[in-house]
Design a protein around this motif. Sequence first.
Motif, PDB file in Angstrom:
ATOM      1  N   ARG A  83      -9.220  -2.644  -0.465  1.00 50.39           N
ATOM      2  CA  ARG A  83      -8.215  -3.612  -0.013  1.00 50.39           C
ATOM      3  C   ARG A  83      -8.046  -3.546   1.511  1.00 50.39           C
ATOM      4  NH1 ARG A  83      -2.197  -2.983  -1.723  1.00 50.39           N
ATOM      5  NH2 ARG A  83      -3.074  -2.298  -3.704  1.00 50.39           N
ATOM      6  N   CYS A  84      -8.059  -2.313   2.040  1.00 44.23           N
ATOM      7  CA  CYS A  84      -7.974  -2.152   3.504  1.00 44.23           C
ATOM      8  C   CYS A  84      -9.157  -2.850   4.177  1.00 44.23           C
ATOM      9  CB  CYS A  84      -7.977  -0.674   3.892  1.00 44.23           C
ATOM     10  SG  CYS A  84      -6.491   0.214   3.435  1.00 44.23           S
ATOM     11  N   VAL A 105      -8.138  11.057   8.317  1.00 47.16           N
ATOM     12  CA  VAL A 105      -7.425  10.214   9.269  1.00 47.16           C
ATOM     13  C   VAL A 105      -5.922  10.417   9.055  1.00 47.16           C
ATOM     14  CG1 VAL A 105      -6.979   7.862  10.056  1.00 47.16           C
ATOM     15  CG2 VAL A 105      -9.272   8.497   9.275  1.00 47.16           C
ATOM     16  N   TYR A 106      -5.254  10.884  10.113  1.00 49.77           N
ATOM     17  CA  TYR A 106      -3.813  11.112  10.026  1.00 49.77           C
ATOM     18  C   TYR A 106      -3.097   9.795   9.723  1.00 49.77           C
ATOM     19  CZ  TYR A 106      -4.339  15.772  12.023  1.00 49.77           C
ATOM     20  OH  TYR A 106      -4.683  17.074  12.216  1.00 49.77           O
ATOM     21  N   PRO A 107      -1.922   9.885   9.124  1.00 50.27           N
ATOM     22  CA  PRO A 107      -1.208   8.641   8.802  1.00 50.27           C
ATOM     23  C   PRO A 107      -0.930   7.755  10.016  1.00 50.27           C
ATOM     24  CG  PRO A 107      -0.258  10.453   7.585  1.00 50.27           C
ATOM     25  CD  PRO A 107      -1.274  11.054   8.527  1.00 50.27           C
ATOM     26  N   ILE A 146      -7.826   1.125  -3.068  1.00 55.37           N
ATOM     27  CA  ILE A 146      -7.009   0.924  -1.863  1.00 55.37           C
ATOM     28  C   ILE A 146      -7.915   0.739  -0.645  1.00 55.37           C
ATOM     29  CG2 ILE A 146      -5.350   2.026  -0.305  1.00 55.37           C
ATOM     30  CD1 ILE A 146      -4.173   3.403  -2.795  1.00 55.37           C
ATOM     31  N   HIS A 176      -0.162  -4.366  11.808  1.00 51.56           N
ATOM     32  CA  HIS A 176      -1.547  -4.476  12.247  1.00 51.56           C
ATOM     33  C   HIS A 176      -2.052  -5.838  11.838  1.00 51.56           C
ATOM     34  CE1 HIS A 176      -2.341  -0.701  13.937  1.00 51.56           C
ATOM     35  NE2 HIS A 176      -2.277   0.003  12.845  1.00 51.56           N
ATOM     36  N   LEU A 201       0.842  -1.188   0.000  1.00 56.30           N
ATOM     37  CA  LEU A 201       0.000   0.000   0.000  1.00 56.30           C
ATOM     38  C   LEU A 201       0.883   1.246   0.000  1.00 56.30           C
ATOM     39  CD1 LEU A 201      -2.526  -1.209   2.676  1.00 56.30           C
ATOM     40  CD2 LEU A 201      -3.034  -0.835   0.278  1.00 56.30           C
ATOM     41  N   PRO A 202       0.382   2.318  -0.572  1.00 58.93           N
ATOM     42  CA  PRO A 202       1.179   3.552  -0.561  1.00 58.93           C
ATOM     43  C   PRO A 202       1.358   4.059   0.869  1.00 58.93           C
ATOM     44  CG  PRO A 202      -1.041   3.957  -1.361  1.00 58.93           C
ATOM     45  CD  PRO A 202      -0.886   2.464  -1.266  1.00 58.93           C
ATOM     46  N   SER A 203       2.368   4.895   1.036  1.00 61.45           N
ATOM     47  CA  SER A 203       2.712   5.322   2.391  1.00 61.45           C
ATOM     48  C   SER A 203       1.644   6.217   2.998  1.00 61.45           C
ATOM     49  CB  SER A 203       4.043   6.059   2.374  1.00 61.45           C
ATOM     50  OG  SER A 203       3.919   7.174   1.515  1.00 61.45           O
ATOM     51  N   SER A 204       0.735   6.736   2.160  1.00 62.85           N
ATOM     52  CA  SER A 204      -0.300   7.615   2.704  1.00 62.85           C
ATOM     53  C   SER A 204      -1.372   6.839   3.449  1.00 62.85           C
ATOM     54  CB  SER A 204      -0.951   8.412   1.574  1.00 62.85           C
ATOM     55  OG  SER A 204      -1.321   7.546   0.529  1.00 62.85           O
ATOM     56  N   VAL A 205      -1.356   5.517   3.311  1.00 59.93           N
ATOM     57  CA  VAL A 205      -2.318   4.715   4.062  1.00 59.93           C
ATOM     58  C   VAL A 205      -1.907   4.730   5.523  1.00 59.93           C
ATOM     59  CG1 VAL A 205      -3.261   2.421   4.429  1.00 59.93           C
ATOM     60  CG2 VAL A 205      -2.823   3.218   2.119  1.00 59.93           C
ATOM     61  N   ALA A 206      -2.856   5.118   6.362  1.00 66.29           N
ATOM     62  CA  ALA A 206      -2.545   5.168   7.787  1.00 66.29           C
ATOM     63  C   ALA A 206      -2.254   3.763   8.268  1.00 66.29           C
ATOM     64  CB  ALA A 206      -3.732   5.736   8.557  1.00 66.29           C
ATOM     65  N   THR A 207      -1.072   3.531   8.692  1.00 63.19           N
ATOM     66  CA  THR A 207      -0.738   2.173   9.100  1.00 63.19           C
ATOM     67  C   THR A 207       0.528   2.145   9.928  1.00 63.19           C
ATOM     68  OG1 THR A 207      -0.043   0.018   8.317  1.00 63.19           O
ATOM     69  CG2 THR A 207       0.448   1.868   6.906  1.00 63.19           C
ATOM     70  N   THR A 208       0.499   1.316  10.916  1.00 58.81           N
ATOM     71  CA  THR A 208       1.745   0.969  11.550  1.00 58.81           C
ATOM     72  C   THR A 208       1.944  -0.451  11.091  1.00 58.81           C
ATOM     73  OG1 THR A 208       0.674   1.968  13.434  1.00 58.81           O
ATOM     74  CG2 THR A 208       2.937   1.263  13.739  1.00 58.81           C
ATOM     75  N   ASN A 260      -4.935  13.931   6.196  1.00 59.34           N
ATOM     76  CA  ASN A 260      -4.017  13.172   5.367  1.00 59.34           C
ATOM     77  C   ASN A 260      -4.040  13.786   3.964  1.00 59.34           C
ATOM     78  OD1 ASN A 260      -2.767  11.292   3.679  1.00 59.34           O
ATOM     79  ND2 ASN A 260      -3.428   9.554   4.930  1.00 59.34           N
ATOM     80  N   ASP A 264      -2.211  13.452   1.289  1.00 56.76           N
ATOM     81  CA  ASP A 264      -2.119  12.552   0.135  1.00 56.76           C
ATOM     82  C   ASP A 264      -3.458  11.885  -0.147  1.00 56.76           C
ATOM     83  OD1 ASP A 264       0.501  13.195  -0.025  1.00 56.76           O
ATOM     84  OD2 ASP A 264       1.201  11.446   1.108  1.00 56.76           O
ATOM     85  N   ALA A 265      -4.119  11.479   0.951  1.00 56.23           N
ATOM     86  CA  ALA A 265      -5.414  10.820   0.776  1.00 56.23           C
ATOM     87  C   ALA A 265      -6.433  11.810   0.207  1.00 56.23           C
ATOM     88  CB  ALA A 265      -5.909  10.249   2.104  1.00 56.23           C
ATOM     89  N   MET A 273      -5.738  12.178  -3.467  1.00 62.86           N
ATOM     90  CA  MET A 273      -6.157  11.002  -4.219  1.00 62.86           C
ATOM     91  C   MET A 273      -7.676  10.936  -4.302  1.00 62.86           C
ATOM     92  SD  MET A 273      -5.213   7.009  -3.580  1.00 62.86           S
ATOM     93  CE  MET A 273      -3.542   7.272  -3.074  1.00 62.86           C
ATOM     94  N   GLU A 311      -5.193  -0.777   8.944  1.00 61.99           N
ATOM     95  CA  GLU A 311      -4.789   0.036   7.799  1.00 61.99           C
ATOM     96  C   GLU A 311      -6.015   0.740   7.247  1.00 61.99           C
ATOM     97  OE1 GLU A 311      -2.767  -2.527   5.086  1.00 61.99           O
ATOM     98  OE2 GLU A 311      -1.113  -2.841   6.478  1.00 61.99           O
ATOM     99  N   ILE A 312      -5.880   2.023   7.019  1.00 69.17           N
ATOM    100  CA  ILE A 312      -7.030   2.771   6.502  1.00 69.17           C
ATOM    101  C   ILE A 312      -6.529   3.984   5.734  1.00 69.17           C
ATOM    102  CG2 ILE A 312      -7.335   4.147   8.626  1.00 69.17           C
ATOM    103  CD1 ILE A 312     -10.410   3.819   8.128  1.00 69.17           C
ATOM    104  N   LEU A 313      -7.206   4.278   4.639  1.00 74.00           N
ATOM    105  CA  LEU A 313      -6.876   5.460   3.853  1.00 74.00           C
ATOM    106  C   LEU A 313      -8.096   6.351   3.846  1.00 74.00           C
ATOM    107  CD1 LEU A 313      -4.835   6.811   1.775  1.00 74.00           C
ATOM    108  CD2 LEU A 313      -6.245   5.758   0.011  1.00 74.00           C
TER     109      LEU A 313
END
Lengths: 195, 165
Positions: free
Chosen positions: B157-158, B82-84, B154, A133, A123-130, B137, B139-140, B143, B76-78
């Motif tokens: 997929r999340c 929602v902040y990264p 995306i 998960h 996923l692109p880095s803009s996806v909120a994620t640590t 966010n 970038d989000a 997009m 994971e969420i886009l």
Amino acid sequence: MAGSIGIPQLILCAIVAVLFYRYVLSPSQTPGASGSASRRRPRAAVSQNDIESVRVMFPQISVAAIRWDLEKNGSSVSATTEKILNDGFLPEPPASAVRQTPSPLPSSPLGGTGLSQAPVPPLPSSVATTLGHSDLITRYSLHLRLESYRPDGSTVQLSPSPKKNDKASLFIRGRERRDLMILEARKKMEAMLRR
Amino acid sequence: MAAKAVRRLLSEYRELINNETEGIYAGPVSEDNFMLWECLIAGPPDTPFEGGMFSATLKFPDDYPLSPPELKFTCEILHPNVYPDGTVCISILHPPGDDPNMYESASERWSPIQSVEKVLLSVMSMLAEPNDESGANVDASKMFREDRAQYENIVRRCARKTVGL
């Protein structure tokens, strides 16, 4: 000039010498004074109770990882809990730490969902994620229940007894609701993907 | 002060468990800490989030309900709001006194008459309708505006990932 060294100067010298000895030459004798000291500290005894209370909430995390994290943070169950919730996992201890804790339970590698896992691009880095998960089925160890779960509720009897409102009963009902919501969502998603 | 918060949270918890609201769950992570909750929010139907079960934590301040809780996704969420790091930025989670974004009316913001349930329902509608003005966010947001197909891809997929698919 030598005559100018009086008692105050001598006292000052003594203080400097003591401080030098205390903080520079023997750092390990100053408890908690620095990170290196705490790392060298012998492993704090972590009670089985603490490990269990974390493990009950997160059965997917290995005992070794829980023990290691508790040792690092001084047996703070809430700190460990928060860490797992934030990161979704706990790092496994290094091999040297594991050897001292025999028979760590393996984190459940149950993956028998029968669905092929096609490799997906990251996923692109803009996806909120640590990273790390885990999905909800893994997080709450629902793999086994997933197989017997039927969305129509035939296998599940939702609290047939009169509803109790004491704290313990609330928790039991709450957890059950959480697990059922996840199982239902999973079944729905499976159906959606089949379409 | 915290005792007051715990009392209030216990009654909110009881209410949530006894009167189930479709698509949301929330409850304390452990019985001995009422100030940290985990929650689930179902992806709203007819959106790319549909079918996903999005998990988050709610952290309550000691002076709850005077101050709002902090909500942070743990999956994971886009999403533009929602902040990264997963922290959610919506008006209901902002105290009435400060308005970092200068567009919210006081009635939308946090006050003690709001509740966990209302917060989660607001987050659910936020998933369905991102607020383009608040770019938590960037970038989000970009997009979402310029490449909706990829955004939805995306997000879908999340959503699958949340239930392990």
